[in-house]
Design a protein around this motif. Sequence first.
Motif, PDB file in Angstrom:
ATOM      1  N   ALA A 150      36.394  -3.204  -8.978  1.00  0.00           N
ATOM      2  CA  ALA A 150      36.194  -1.780  -9.223  1.00  0.00           C
ATOM      3  C   ALA A 150      37.246  -0.918  -8.529  1.00  0.00           C
ATOM      4  O   ALA A 150      37.796   0.018  -9.121  1.00  0.00           O
ATOM      5  CB  ALA A 150      34.794  -1.372  -8.757  1.00  0.00           C
ATOM      6  N   VAL A 151      37.539  -1.228  -7.277  1.00  0.00           N
ATOM      7  CA  VAL A 151      38.526  -0.439  -6.540  1.00  0.00           C
ATOM      8  C   VAL A 151      39.935  -0.756  -7.025  1.00  0.00           C
ATOM      9  O   VAL A 151      40.818   0.111  -7.024  1.00  0.00           O
ATOM     10  CB  VAL A 151      38.395  -0.700  -5.026  1.00  0.00           C
ATOM     11  N   ALA A 313      35.244   3.537  -9.871  1.00  0.00           N
ATOM     12  CA  ALA A 313      35.429   3.009  -8.516  1.00  0.00           C
ATOM     13  C   ALA A 313      34.155   3.021  -7.671  1.00  0.00           C
ATOM     14  O   ALA A 313      33.910   2.073  -6.914  1.00  0.00           O
ATOM     15  CB  ALA A 313      36.542   3.782  -7.804  1.00  0.00           C
ATOM     16  N   PRO A 314      33.300   4.068  -7.750  1.00  0.00           N
ATOM     17  CA  PRO A 314      32.083   4.051  -6.916  1.00  0.00           C
ATOM     18  C   PRO A 314      31.170   2.861  -7.169  1.00  0.00           C
ATOM     19  O   PRO A 314      30.399   2.482  -6.283  1.00  0.00           O
ATOM     20  CB  PRO A 314      31.384   5.366  -7.303  1.00  0.00           C
ATOM     21  N   SER A 315      31.262   2.264  -8.354  1.00  0.00           N
ATOM     22  CA  SER A 315      30.385   1.130  -8.648  1.00  0.00           C
ATOM     23  C   SER A 315      30.649  -0.029  -7.695  1.00  0.00           C
ATOM     24  O   SER A 315      29.726  -0.726  -7.275  1.00  0.00           O
ATOM     25  CB  SER A 315      30.567   0.684 -10.100  1.00  0.00           C
ATOM     26  N   GLY A 316      31.918  -0.247  -7.339  1.00  0.00           N
ATOM     27  CA  GLY A 316      32.223  -1.312  -6.389  1.00  0.00           C
ATOM     28  C   GLY A 316      31.667  -1.035  -5.010  1.00  0.00           C
ATOM     29  O   GLY A 316      31.167  -1.936  -4.335  1.00  0.00           O
ATOM     30  N   LEU A 317      31.726   0.216  -4.587  1.00  0.00           N
ATOM     31  CA  LEU A 317      31.172   0.582  -3.289  1.00  0.00           C
ATOM     32  C   LEU A 317      29.649   0.448  -3.281  1.00  0.00           C
ATOM     33  O   LEU A 317      29.063   0.097  -2.258  1.00  0.00           O
ATOM     34  CB  LEU A 317      31.586   2.014  -2.946  1.00  0.00           C
ATOM     35  N   VAL A 318      29.025   0.716  -4.423  1.00  0.00           N
ATOM     36  CA  VAL A 318      27.577   0.548  -4.529  1.00  0.00           C
ATOM     37  C   VAL A 318      27.201  -0.923  -4.345  1.00  0.00           C
ATOM     38  O   VAL A 318      26.213  -1.251  -3.676  1.00  0.00           O
ATOM     39  CB  VAL A 318      27.067   1.088  -5.881  1.00  0.00           C
ATOM     40  N   ILE A 363      28.089   8.603 -17.045  1.00  0.00           N
ATOM     41  CA  ILE A 363      28.660   7.254 -17.061  1.00  0.00           C
ATOM     42  C   ILE A 363      28.743   6.704 -15.638  1.00  0.00           C
ATOM     43  O   ILE A 363      28.468   5.519 -15.391  1.00  0.00           O
ATOM     44  CB  ILE A 363      30.061   7.272 -17.701  1.00  0.00           C
ATOM     45  N   ILE A 364      29.092   7.563 -14.691  1.00  0.00           N
ATOM     46  CA  ILE A 364      29.163   7.139 -13.289  1.00  0.00           C
ATOM     47  C   ILE A 364      27.797   6.693 -12.791  1.00  0.00           C
ATOM     48  O   ILE A 364      27.665   5.642 -12.146  1.00  0.00           O
ATOM     49  CB  ILE A 364      29.717   8.286 -12.410  1.00  0.00           C
ATOM     50  N   VAL A 365      26.766   7.477 -13.109  1.00  0.00           N
ATOM     51  CA  VAL A 365      25.406   7.124 -12.681  1.00  0.00           C
ATOM     52  C   VAL A 365      24.992   5.789 -13.286  1.00  0.00           C
ATOM     53  O   VAL A 365      24.455   4.906 -12.592  1.00  0.00           O
ATOM     54  CB  VAL A 365      24.414   8.241 -13.075  1.00  0.00           C
ATOM     55  N   MET A 366      25.229   5.644 -14.578  1.00  0.00           N
ATOM     56  CA  MET A 366      24.844   4.402 -15.251  1.00  0.00           C
ATOM     57  C   MET A 366      25.561   3.195 -14.639  1.00  0.00           C
ATOM     58  O   MET A 366      24.940   2.155 -14.354  1.00  0.00           O
ATOM     59  CB  MET A 366      25.170   4.512 -16.743  1.00  0.00           C
ATOM     60  N   SER A 367      26.886   3.315 -14.410  1.00  0.00           N
ATOM     61  CA  SER A 367      27.641   2.192 -13.856  1.00  0.00           C
ATOM     62  C   SER A 367      27.182   1.868 -12.437  1.00  0.00           C
ATOM     63  O   SER A 367      27.169   0.701 -12.027  1.00  0.00           O
ATOM     64  CB  SER A 367      29.136   2.503 -13.870  1.00  0.00           C
TER      65      SER A 367
END
Length: 480
Positions: A150-151, A313-318, A363-367
Amino acid sequence: MPARDDRAMGSGTVTAVITLSCVVISLMQTLIVPIIPKLPQLLHTGAANASWAITATLLAAAVVTPIAGRLGDMFGKRKVILASLVLVVVGSVFCAVSDSLVPVVTGRALQGLATGVIPVGISFLRDVLPAERVGGSVALVSAALGVGGAVGLPVSAAIVQYADWHMLFWLSAVLGAVCLALVAVLLRESPNQSPGRFDLVGALGLAAGLVCLLLAATKGSGWGWTSGSTLGLFAGGVTVLILWGAYELRVEQPLVDLRVTARRSVLFTNLASLLVGFSMYATSLVLPQLLQSPSGTGYGLGQSTLAAGLALAPSGLVMMAFAPLSARITARHGARTTLLTGLCVIGAGYGVGLALMSEVWQIIVMSMIVSAGVGIAYAASPALIMGAVPVTKTASANGVNSLMRSIGTSASSAVMAAMLAAMSIQVGPVSVPTEQGFRMTYVVAMLAAVVGVVATLLIPRAQPATDRSGIPSPAPAASR
């Protein structure tokens, strides 16, 4: 070299080195995503030939994971990790100094061969860390796989936008060299080994069968799913793997112990891992296309490659943030419950996505929801595997589990690409998937998560007594 207990220098250091190494390896998967449309021009070749820069990494990664696991069990996990990181550096330099197809494909294949770091690194943690630290460390490393992907996407997009594309590979060469130095200086060999004869025939047979199947899956959309090449490769791959399985059951020291792999707990864990990989990869393939689709379609969000990468990118941090939660669930309720929870969250994420597709923030929330589920589920599979096999076979068993995840992502890539291509419209000079096409990929990914839930429920609930890691302790070898 005599084995030295790595606890003496700190469990945190061991975990950090293995985690960083796995992040760098996972970065190889998304490294060239921003330049995929430009590859034919950059490599002075046609689109079909340029796609080998992607396919080579995928094939090499799938083939090497079970082989690296077996080599780690036989000759030492640290040695395999070091050799794999050398391949990252060499492959990256090949690509960094090249402008033509063959050297870049060769370099990308070498990068793919380094994927063995992941299953071997996870097994290394089990061997050298105190019991109470294993669960959290395995969860962290498993989540790191998503972080690298993701990053890496926005970082790669930024490099391509503001610098020469060769810098992508100089960056990966430097990162690989850093990890190589850290492993060489800070880690000592695992004490758990299972010396024996390497099954070369089994390795070649498995490699041939996997290459045939994965090549047909990745190239089928371009060649045609009913073409002679695609059907021939599928048939050849199945035939080779059947013969390989018969051979592995007869050889004294097989590459993959199929009797262990066929145990109910291992079999359904691997099936669930395949489905996690299938569901996860849909976000990597589908969401960038949705974000970058022209806004004139009425559903596209019109984002640049860099903006799309930053949005994901936030998905990887999640994934990383949910690693401690995954470890706590495993310690309290068992890895089966953790895997089940992760798959349910993945399915819920795609369900939310069906209702939230009209804004970038949606899309960000979903990912992020899907990534949270992947982060929870990814850490559970190694725990289940390590609790079901002898300690001396953890690396090879984790290698097979990683292979199943690779097969899941490969199948997802083929299925999702075929669906989006079949449901597309022409917008100017480019073909763009329809809104219905995007929605159907969500539905298929959600169904894969549901099937994964069923597979997880078939994993035996009763496990041997667990230690403080939350990972079931394997029964004595004599009972096997």
